[in-house]
Scaffold this motif. Structure first.
Motif, short mmCIF file in Angstrom:
data_model
loop_
_atom_site.label_atom_id
_atom_site.label_comp_id
_atom_site.label_asym_id
_atom_site.label_seq_id
_atom_site.Cartn_x
_atom_site.Cartn_y
_atom_site.Cartn_z
N ARG A 288 0.84 -1.21 0.00
CA ARG A 288 0.00 0.00 0.00
C ARG A 288 0.88 1.25 0.00
NH1 ARG A 288 -4.01 -1.01 4.40
NH2 ARG A 288 -2.38 -0.12 5.67
N LYS B 153 1.17 4.18 -2.88
CA LYS B 153 0.99 5.61 -2.55
C LYS B 153 2.24 6.42 -2.86
CE LYS B 153 -2.04 4.82 1.40
NZ LYS B 153 -1.90 4.58 2.84
N LYS C 281 5.00 6.19 -1.22
CA LYS C 281 5.71 6.52 0.03
C LYS C 281 6.92 5.62 0.24
CE LYS C 281 2.07 8.45 2.85
NZ LYS C 281 1.35 8.37 4.11
N SER D 113 0.23 -4.89 27.70
CA SER D 113 -0.48 -3.62 27.83
C SER D 113 -0.80 -3.30 29.27
CB SER D 113 -1.75 -3.67 26.98
OG SER D 113 -2.38 -4.91 27.10
N HIS E 47 5.88 -0.90 25.01
CA HIS E 47 4.46 -1.01 24.71
C HIS E 47 4.09 -0.16 23.49
CE1 HIS E 47 0.09 -0.18 26.09
NE2 HIS E 47 0.13 -1.20 25.25
N MET F 41 1.56 0.95 20.23
CA MET F 41 0.13 1.21 20.08
C MET F 41 -0.34 0.66 18.73
SD MET F 41 -0.55 2.93 22.86
CE MET F 41 0.82 2.43 23.91
N ASN F 42 -1.59 0.33 18.66
CA ASN F 42 -2.21 -0.28 17.49
C ASN F 42 -2.93 0.79 16.63
OD1 ASN F 42 -3.46 -2.11 15.82
ND2 ASN F 42 -4.79 -2.97 17.37
N PRO F 43 -2.74 0.86 15.34
CA PRO F 43 -1.86 0.06 14.49
C PRO F 43 -0.41 0.54 14.57
CG PRO F 43 -3.29 1.49 13.12
CD PRO F 43 -3.61 1.79 14.54
N VAL G 63 1.51 3.00 12.22
CA VAL G 63 0.99 4.37 12.12
C VAL G 63 1.21 5.16 13.42
CG1 VAL G 63 -1.08 5.75 11.63
CG2 VAL G 63 -0.86 3.46 10.65
N MET G 64 1.03 4.51 14.55
CA MET G 64 1.02 5.24 15.83
C MET G 64 2.45 5.58 16.26
SD MET G 64 -2.20 5.37 16.16
CE MET G 64 -2.52 6.02 17.78
N ASN H 63 -2.97 2.85 29.27
CA ASN H 63 -4.23 2.13 29.55
C ASN H 63 -4.87 2.51 30.87
OD1 ASN H 63 -4.70 0.68 27.20
ND2 ASN H 63 -2.96 -0.65 27.69
N LEU I 168 -6.79 5.40 29.08
CA LEU I 168 -7.66 5.03 27.95
C LEU I 168 -8.76 4.04 28.33
CD1 LEU I 168 -8.24 4.99 24.85
CD2 LEU I 168 -6.66 3.06 24.71
N MET J 292 -11.19 8.08 16.51
CA MET J 292 -12.20 7.01 16.50
C MET J 292 -13.03 7.13 17.77
SD MET J 292 -9.83 3.74 15.65
CE MET J 292 -10.84 2.70 14.66
N ILE K 117 -8.89 -2.63 19.12
CA ILE K 117 -7.94 -3.19 20.10
C ILE K 117 -8.23 -4.67 20.35
CG2 ILE K 117 -7.25 -3.10 22.54
CD1 ILE K 117 -7.92 -0.05 22.41
N1 CAA Z 1 -1.96 -0.89 9.57
C1 CAA Z 1 -1.13 -0.06 8.89
N2 CAA Z 1 -1.50 1.15 8.45
C2 CAA Z 1 -2.75 1.55 8.70
C3 CAA Z 1 -3.67 0.76 9.40
C4 CAA Z 1 -3.21 -0.52 9.84
N3 CAA Z 1 -4.00 -1.35 10.55
N4 CAA Z 1 -4.83 1.42 9.51
C5 CAA Z 1 -4.65 2.61 8.90
N5 CAA Z 1 -3.40 2.69 8.40
C6 CAA Z 1 -2.81 3.82 7.69
C7 CAA Z 1 -3.49 4.08 6.37
O1 CAA Z 1 -2.90 3.33 5.33
C8 CAA Z 1 -3.23 5.56 6.19
O2 CAA Z 1 -1.91 5.76 5.72
P1 CAA Z 1 -1.49 7.06 4.85
O3 CAA Z 1 -1.55 8.23 5.77
O4 CAA Z 1 -0.12 6.69 4.44
O5 CAA Z 1 -2.46 7.12 3.72
C9 CAA Z 1 -3.29 6.11 7.60
O6 CAA Z 1 -3.04 5.00 8.47
C10 CAA Z 1 -4.63 6.72 7.92
O7 CAA Z 1 -5.61 5.72 7.68
P2 CAA Z 1 -7.05 5.98 7.05
O8 CAA Z 1 -6.98 7.23 6.21
O9 CAA Z 1 -7.53 4.74 6.41
O10 CAA Z 1 -8.00 6.18 8.28
P3 CAA Z 1 -7.92 7.21 9.45
O11 CAA Z 1 -7.42 8.54 9.03
O12 CAA Z 1 -9.26 7.09 10.08
O13 CAA Z 1 -6.83 6.61 10.45
C11 CAA Z 1 -6.28 5.33 12.34
C12 CAA Z 1 -6.91 5.33 10.96
C13 CAA Z 1 -4.80 5.68 12.23
C14 CAA Z 1 -6.43 3.93 12.90
C15 CAA Z 1 -7.02 6.42 13.21
O14 CAA Z 1 -8.40 6.19 13.18
C16 CAA Z 1 -6.56 6.44 14.64
O15 CAA Z 1 -5.54 7.02 14.98
N6 CAA Z 1 -7.34 5.77 15.53
C17 CAA Z 1 -7.01 5.70 16.95
C18 CAA Z 1 -6.03 4.57 17.17
C19 CAA Z 1 -5.62 4.45 18.60
O16 CAA Z 1 -6.09 5.14 19.50
N7 CAA Z 1 -4.72 3.50 18.86
C20 CAA Z 1 -4.27 3.21 20.19
C21 CAA Z 1 -5.06 2.06 20.72
S1 CAA Z 1 -4.56 1.66 22.34
C22 CAA Z 1 -3.32 0.58 22.15
O17 CAA Z 1 -2.96 0.14 21.09
C23 CAA Z 1 -2.65 0.18 23.41
C24 CAA Z 1 -3.24 -0.93 24.15
O18 CAA Z 1 -2.52 -1.47 24.97
C25 CAA Z 1 -4.63 -1.34 24.04
#
Ligand code: CAA
Length: 283
Positions: free
Chosen positions: A52, A56, A58, A119, A140, A142-144, A147-148, A190, A193, A226, A235
């Motif tokens: 992907r 793009k 990238k 976590s 630790h 973060m998911n995904p 990106v995070m 956590n 959150l 989200m 998660i």
């Molecule tokens: N894997 C890899 N890349 C991903 C992805 C995944 N699962 N999901 C989205 N992406 C990428 C997309 O390809 C896109 O990349 P580009 O900028 O290069 O185009 C980018 O992320 C943005 O994605 P989208 O445009 O499709 O969607 P979005 O703008 O809504 O972003 C998101 C998606 C990044 C998940 C965003 O909704 C977000 O930040 N959500 C909150 C996530 C969060 O809070 N995570 C922490 C959870 S807590 C945790 O993980 C800890 C624990 O212990 C529980």
């Protein structure tokens, strides 16, 4: 010890993501999971993410191949013996993590750092299963993961400064921003959150609002990317429940009691995106 070969335990959504960012930073990565099917699925997801990025513009196609070329898979912990650093990203189950760390301690060279992506399980409790508690640390992600930006680094009571510094520098090499936390239930991320997510589930349970409205309020009212129920599905509801249980057990404070509706969903096998159904349905 210079880290050239990085080990990751677990090829799921967290382990696969960690392996991807480690390989992208130039390290050779060995991913361990118990079955070939899990490893194939994990590598398939990494391939998809990288493709992907190539589409793009990238990432260069050659660089994608180079990253994939740095990934090796194994199905036993013994296969991680060549690693200079290992991070565990197995299921959030205390007994399983204890067993993994006991085995890793035996298998890995002296001085190798053993990180855990837990976590919320106390780092000190995991470290105590090894003869190298000073080399055990929380890493630790973060998911995904790709990106995070954040990695929460948790010092156990015995973690030494060298281990902390090396882990911090590795996170920076992975393109992440580390934050330091001390070893209390849920750490920082956590602790803050999960009670919010749990409260959103209570709001649904008490019919304060429909799931869509609860999520819309938090997305548009608080600018969260989200809603909390969508995020819980991302998660994994089993992980959310496990973290709430850890907070509740750790603090013995009723403010951390898991919502009965969350438990009911988990008992039904509605774990979120990974099972196709949680608060929402996924095709
Ligand atoms: N894997 C890899 N890349 C991903 C992805 C995944 N699962 N999901 C989205 N992406 C990428 C997309 O390809 C896109 O990349 P580009 O900028 O290069 O185009 C980018 O992320 C943005 O994605 P989208 O445009 O499709 O969607 P979005 O703008 O809504 O972003 C998101 C998606 C990044 C998940 C965003 O909704 C977000 O930040 N959500 C909150 C996530 C969060 O809070 N995570 C922490 C959870 S807590 C945790 O993980 C800890 C624990 O212990 C529980």
């Amino acid at each position: 010890m210079e880290v050239k070969t990085f080990g990751v335990i677990g090829a799921g959504q967290m382990g696969g993501g960690i392996a991807q960012v480690a390989a992208a930073s130039g390290l050779n990565v060995i991913i361990m999971d118990v079955s070939d099917a899990a490893l194939e699925k994990g590598i398939g997801l990494i391939n998809k993410n990288l493709s992907r990025n190539v589409e793009k513009g990238k990432l260069d196609a050659g660089e994608k191949d180079a990253i994939l070329g740095r990934l090796k898979t194994v199905t036993t912990l013994e296969g991680l013996a060549p690693c200079e650093y290992v991070v565990e990203a197995a299921t959030e189950n205390e007994a399983l993590k204890f067993k993994i760390f006991e085995d890793l301690d035996r298998i890995c060279k002296p001085g190798v750092i053993l990180g855990t992506n837990t976590s919320s399980i106390p780092i000190g409790r995991i470290a105590a299963r090894t003869k190298r508690p000073e080399k055990v640390i929380g890493m630790h992600f973060m998911n995904p993961v790709p990106v995070m930006k954040l990695v929460e680094i948790i010092r156990g009571i015995a973690t030494d400064t060298e281990t902390f510094k090396l882990t911090w520098d590795l996170c920076v090499k992975f393109g992440k921003t580390p934050a330091e936390a001390n070893d209390f239930p849920g750490f920082i991320a956590n602790r803050i959150l999960m009670p919010m997510i749990n409260e959103a589930v209570f709001a649904l349970y008490h019919s304060v609002g429909r799931k869509e409205d609860i999520d819309t309020v938090m997305k548009l009212g608080m600018n969260h990317p989200m809603g909390p129920l969508e995020l819980a599905d991302l998660i994994g509801l089993d992980t959310c429940l496990a973290i709430m249980e850890t907070l509740y057990d750790g603090f013995r404070d009723s403010k951390y009691r898991p919502c009965p509706l969350l438990r009911k969903y988990v008992e039904a096998g509605w774990l979120g995106r990974k099972t196709g159904k949680g608060f929402y349905e996924y095709k």
